[in-house]
Motif scaffolding. Structure first.
Motif, mmCIF file in Angstrom:
data_model
loop_
_atom_site.group_PDB
_atom_site.id
_atom_site.type_symbol
_atom_site.label_atom_id
_atom_site.label_comp_id
_atom_site.label_asym_id
_atom_site.label_seq_id
_atom_site.Cartn_x
_atom_site.Cartn_y
_atom_site.Cartn_z
ATOM 1 N N SER A 1 0.663 8.622 -2.864
ATOM 2 C CA SER A 1 0.008 9.462 -3.679
ATOM 3 C C SER A 1 -0.925 10.258 -3.067
ATOM 4 O O SER A 1 -1.023 11.669 -3.416
ATOM 5 N N GLU B 1 0.344 3.683 -3.156
ATOM 6 C CA GLU B 1 -0.848 4.390 -3.428
ATOM 7 C C GLU B 1 -1.167 5.565 -2.366
ATOM 8 O O GLU B 1 -1.450 6.669 -2.612
ATOM 9 N N TRP C 1 -9.236 -0.290 2.400
ATOM 10 C CA TRP C 1 -8.586 0.967 1.579
ATOM 11 C C TRP C 1 -9.334 2.218 1.966
ATOM 12 O O TRP C 1 -8.479 3.104 2.245
ATOM 13 N N TYR D 1 0.611 -1.251 0.008
ATOM 14 C CA TYR D 1 0.041 0.263 -0.082
ATOM 15 C C TYR D 1 0.807 1.252 0.016
ATOM 16 O O TYR D 1 0.266 2.310 -0.099
#
Length: 180
Positions: free
Chosen positions: A30, A27, A69, A24
């Motif tokens: 980001s 991501e 998530w 993870y």
């Protein structure tokens, strides 16, 4: 597989934590960089976010990869906002930036720029503009939710978004003209 990693993390398995992190980190980085564009600061915020994630995983119920998530993303966004507030960097521009208010209303040719270039332009926005754009566009919050989250008026959120769009349009037009 993620559910198994979560279970192993609950048992304090260091290899599972490392694997989870590797899964993870890109991501979540980001997400973090959208709010905190400074490299070292963003790394600090991301590290704090992972500490919160790893310490909180034993207390959450795993439902799905998507729910996990969303939960992790919320932690990173909240840590980023806390960092900006703490550093007094979350300032909202009360006046329009020079030249933006006189712009024409035509849409820029955004398809002529790459997603990396657009990300760079967003990262260069003033903190208040950038934060509202990220929360509204990428996180899907309403202006009312943004106002509550940031402790501002709903109209402030709306105006920050309005002027951010206009400033982005101006920057996109400049970039596309420079490419010609």
């Amino acid at each position: 597989m993620v559910e198994q990693l979560v279970e192993r993390i609950r048992q304090k398995d260091q290899r599972a934590m490392s694997q989870f992190y590797q899964t993870y980190v890109k991501e979540l980085s980001s997400v973090c960089y959208r709010y905190v564009p400074s490299g070292d600061d963003a790394k600090d915020v991301l590290q704090n976010s992972f500490v919160k994630i790893f310490t909180s995983i034993p207390t959450i119920a795993y439902h799905s990869d998507e729910a996990l998530w969303g939960w992790m993303k919320r932690i990173v966004v909240n840590e980023s906002l806390a960092y900006l507030r703490e550093r007094k960097r979350l300032l909202f521009v009360v006046q329009a930036i020079e030249g933006v208010e006189q712009m024409d209303e035509s849409e820029p040719q955004s398809e002529q720029i790459s997603s990396e270039e657009l990300h760079q332009l967003i990262s260069e926005l003033p903190d208040g503009y950038r934060t509202v754009v990220n929360l509204y566009v990428f996180e899907g919050y309403s202006h009312k939710q943004i106002a509550e989250l940031l402790g501002i008026k709903e109209s402030t959120s709306s105006s920050q978004f309005y002027y951010a769009k206009r400033l982005l349009a101006k920057q996109i037009k400049k970039l596309t003209n420079d490419k010609r």
